[in-house]
Design a protein around this motif. Structure first.
Motif, PDB file in Angstrom:
ATOM      1  N   VAL A 111       0.851  -1.183   0.000  1.00  0.00           N
ATOM      2  CA  VAL A 111       0.000   0.000   0.000  1.00  0.00           C
ATOM      3  C   VAL A 111       0.895   1.245   0.000  1.00  0.00           C
ATOM      4  N   PRO A 112       0.416   2.367  -0.543  1.00  0.00           N
ATOM      5  CA  PRO A 112       1.196   3.612  -0.481  1.00  0.00           C
ATOM      6  C   PRO A 112       1.349   4.080   0.963  1.00  0.00           C
ATOM      7  N   GLY A 113       2.395   4.833   1.207  1.00  0.00           N
ATOM      8  CA  GLY A 113       2.630   5.368   2.542  1.00  0.00           C
ATOM      9  C   GLY A 113       3.920   6.143   2.595  1.00  0.00           C
ATOM     10  N   GLY A 114       4.249   6.620   3.788  1.00  0.00           N
ATOM     11  CA  GLY A 114       5.477   7.381   3.944  1.00  0.00           C
ATOM     12  C   GLY A 114       5.751   7.691   5.400  1.00  0.00           C
ATOM     13  N   ARG A 115       6.970   8.170   5.631  1.00  0.00           N
ATOM     14  CA  ARG A 115       7.416   8.509   6.982  1.00  0.00           C
ATOM     15  C   ARG A 115       6.893   9.871   7.418  1.00  0.00           C
ATOM     16  N   ILE A 116       6.702   9.997   8.725  1.00  0.00           N
ATOM     17  CA  ILE A 116       6.404  11.287   9.327  1.00  0.00           C
ATOM     18  C   ILE A 116       7.737  11.965   9.601  1.00  0.00           C
ATOM     19  N   GLU A 127       1.783  10.477  -2.547  1.00  0.00           N
ATOM     20  CA  GLU A 127       1.603   9.075  -2.928  1.00  0.00           C
ATOM     21  C   GLU A 127       0.368   8.811  -3.782  1.00  0.00           C
ATOM     22  N   LEU A 128      -0.663   9.662  -3.648  1.00  0.00           N
ATOM     23  CA  LEU A 128      -1.911   9.445  -4.372  1.00  0.00           C
ATOM     24  C   LEU A 128      -2.316  10.614  -5.263  1.00  0.00           C
ATOM     25  N   ARG A 182      -3.696  10.754  -8.892  1.00  0.00           N
ATOM     26  CA  ARG A 182      -2.569  11.157  -9.743  1.00  0.00           C
ATOM     27  C   ARG A 182      -1.357  10.432  -9.166  1.00  0.00           C
ATOM     28  N   LEU A 183      -1.097   9.231  -9.679  1.00  0.00           N
ATOM     29  CA  LEU A 183      -0.122   8.344  -9.065  1.00  0.00           C
ATOM     30  C   LEU A 183       1.290   8.597  -9.590  1.00  0.00           C
TER      31      LEU A 183
END
Length: 173
Positions: free
Chosen positions: A71-76, A93-94, A142-143
């Motif tokens: 799944v898309p994601g990321g660090r804080i 990401e999206l 908008r990937l």
């Protein structure tokens, strides 16, 4: 900064509560490698679902989950509020502009990897992940292709059985 009645106070941004000089900027690579080697990272994963319940997965370009559907994601980032991090990650990401308070926390998870973001085997990575469920319209996306080379929609029953979906993504279902 103000000194009032012998009490030192810092000015704060009224929206974030952070000092105005606080930046939510990425760390230089060498500094980030030191952090990864010595501390857990906090991240947000986005479980993006369409109206039929299919979930958006991306084929990871980068370690530590390179080559897996995730799944898309990321660090804080340091000094970044949860709301600001959620908005930035959803945008990056999206391609969506969304607010965290309009989506449901699915749970808190831990991800442990034997490598780091460079694929270095002797540098493990530990994430504490806040997973959020988002109901979205696929046409609004908008990937980007920095983190994922391909994308696909997959129903949860297929996600849990697919050999190339990462175990940490499967855990969300």
């Amino acid at each position: 900064m103000h000194i009032e009645n012998s009490v030192l106070t810092l000015d704060r941004d009224s929206a974030t509560g952070r000092p105005p000089s606080a930046q939510a900027a990425p760390l230089p690579t060498d500094t980030f490698a030191t952090v990864v080697a010595n501390a857990p990272l906090i991240a947000i994963d986005l479980i993006a679902e369409d109206a039929q319940g299919a979930v958006l997965l991306g084929l990871r370009n980068n370690p530590p989950a390179k080559g897996y559907w995730f799944v898309p994601g990321g660090r804080i980032r340091k000094n970044e509020s949860l709301d600001a991090a959620f908005a930035r990650i959803a945008r990056d990401e999206l391609g969506l502009r969304v607010q965290r308070n309009r989506h449901r926390l699915a749970g808190v998870y831990e991800h442990f990897y034997d490598t780091n973001f460079n694929g270095t085997a002797e540098a493990s990575t530990h994430y504490v992940v806040l997973a959020y469920r988002l109901r979205i319209t696929p046409e609004a996306l908008r990937l980007p292709h920095q983190q994922h080379s391909l994308y696909q929609w997959m129903h949860p029953d297929r996600i849990t059985r697919h050999p190339d979906v990462h175990a940490y993504t499967k855990a969300y279902f």
